[in-house]
Design an enzyme around this catalytic site. Sequence first.
Site, mmCIF file in Angstrom:
data_model
loop_
_atom_site.group_PDB
_atom_site.id
_atom_site.type_symbol
_atom_site.label_atom_id
_atom_site.label_comp_id
_atom_site.label_asym_id
_atom_site.label_seq_id
_atom_site.Cartn_x
_atom_site.Cartn_y
_atom_site.Cartn_z
ATOM 1 N N LYS A 120 0.858 -1.193 0.000
ATOM 2 C CA LYS A 120 0.000 0.000 0.000
ATOM 3 C C LYS A 120 0.891 1.239 0.000
ATOM 4 O O LYS A 120 1.759 1.393 0.881
ATOM 5 C CB LYS A 120 -0.860 -0.053 1.264
ATOM 6 C CG LYS A 120 -2.137 0.725 1.211
ATOM 7 C CD LYS A 120 -2.955 0.380 2.455
ATOM 8 C CE LYS A 120 -4.152 1.258 2.616
ATOM 9 N NZ LYS A 120 -4.742 1.122 3.951
HETATM 10 C C1 E4P Z 1 -8.070 1.715 4.481
HETATM 11 O O1 E4P Z 1 -7.382 1.333 3.578
HETATM 12 C C2 E4P Z 1 -7.977 3.074 5.035
HETATM 13 O O2 E4P Z 1 -6.703 3.272 5.559
HETATM 14 C C3 E4P Z 1 -9.044 3.293 6.063
HETATM 15 O O3 E4P Z 1 -10.275 2.815 5.546
HETATM 16 C C4 E4P Z 1 -9.165 4.732 6.519
HETATM 17 O O4 E4P Z 1 -10.311 4.858 7.321
HETATM 18 P P1 E4P Z 1 -10.566 6.143 8.249
HETATM 19 O O5 E4P Z 1 -10.776 7.328 7.386
HETATM 20 O O6 E4P Z 1 -11.782 5.777 9.047
HETATM 21 O O7 E4P Z 1 -9.338 6.271 9.110
#
Ligand code: E4P
Length: 238
Positions: free
Chosen positions: A83
Site C-alpha cells: 500500500k
Molecule cells: C483503508 O485502507 C484506510 O486506511 C481506512 O479505511 C481509513 O479509514 P478512516 O478514514 O476511518 O481512518
Amino acid sequence: MKIFLDTAETSTIRDHFFTGLIDGVTTNPTLIMKSGRDPEDVYAEIVDMGVKDISMEVVGDSDEMLREGLRLSQKFGSVATIKVPCTREGLGACKVLSDEGIKVNVTLIFNAAQAILSAKSGATYVSPFIGRLDDNSVAGLEVVRSISEVYRVQNVKTQILAASIRDVYKVSRAFWNGAHVVTMPPKIFNGMYNHILTDKGLQLFDEDWAEVQALKETKDAYEPPIKTLRNGGDLDAF
Ligand code: E4P
C-alpha cells in the site's frame, strides 16, 4: 464484490474470517499503532489464518517504499498487497512494484485524477476514502462513481477499493456506484447482518416453532392453532 476488513486486530479478524465472507484485510500505520504490535507479527498471524490478500502500507521516499515493498513481498509472497500513498513518490514505487508483478493498493485517493494516475502506474487497487471526503463536504460516493465511470469508459483493470467506511448504508451504495471491494471496520461488517424485521420475524418463527413442537408431543389430533393464521401480519406495524 469483495469484502475486506479494515483492522489490525487479529482476534477480531479471526472471528469474522471463519464466516467465509471475508476476502481480504487492509491495514494502515494508524491501525497497526492501535494494535500495539509489530506490524510483521500482525501480518504473519493474518497469513496463518488463510487470508489471501493483506494490504501492508509502506512509508518514506520512493526508494524506501520500493525496498520495503519488495522485502514484504518476498517475505509474505502473493498474499502481500503493498500500500502506497497517491503521491509522486508513491506512484513511482507503484510503477516498479507493479512491473515486478506485485499487487499495489494506492491509498489516500480523493478524486478521479488521482485514480487515473494510479491506474497508469499499474495499481491493482485504488482506495478512495469515502468517510474523509464526506467529513470535508465532498460526496465520497460521487468520487467512487466518477472513478468507476472513467475506468469503465477507458476499460481500466484497476479495482476500486472503497475505504474509510463509517456506516452500513455506504457499503451497498459503494458497490452500487462501482466499487469492486469495500473495506470496513468489523463493527460495520457485523451491522450488515442486522434488520429489525429479521429480528422480529425470527422471534415469531421461534415462537411458532415451539408451538409446533408442543403440538407434536400431544396425543390429540393436530389442529393448526389460530395464531399461525396471522401470516406475518404482526410485521405490518413496522
Ligand atoms: C483503508 O485502507 C484506510 O486506511 C481506512 O479505511 C481509513 O479509514 P478512516 O478514514 O476511518 O481512518
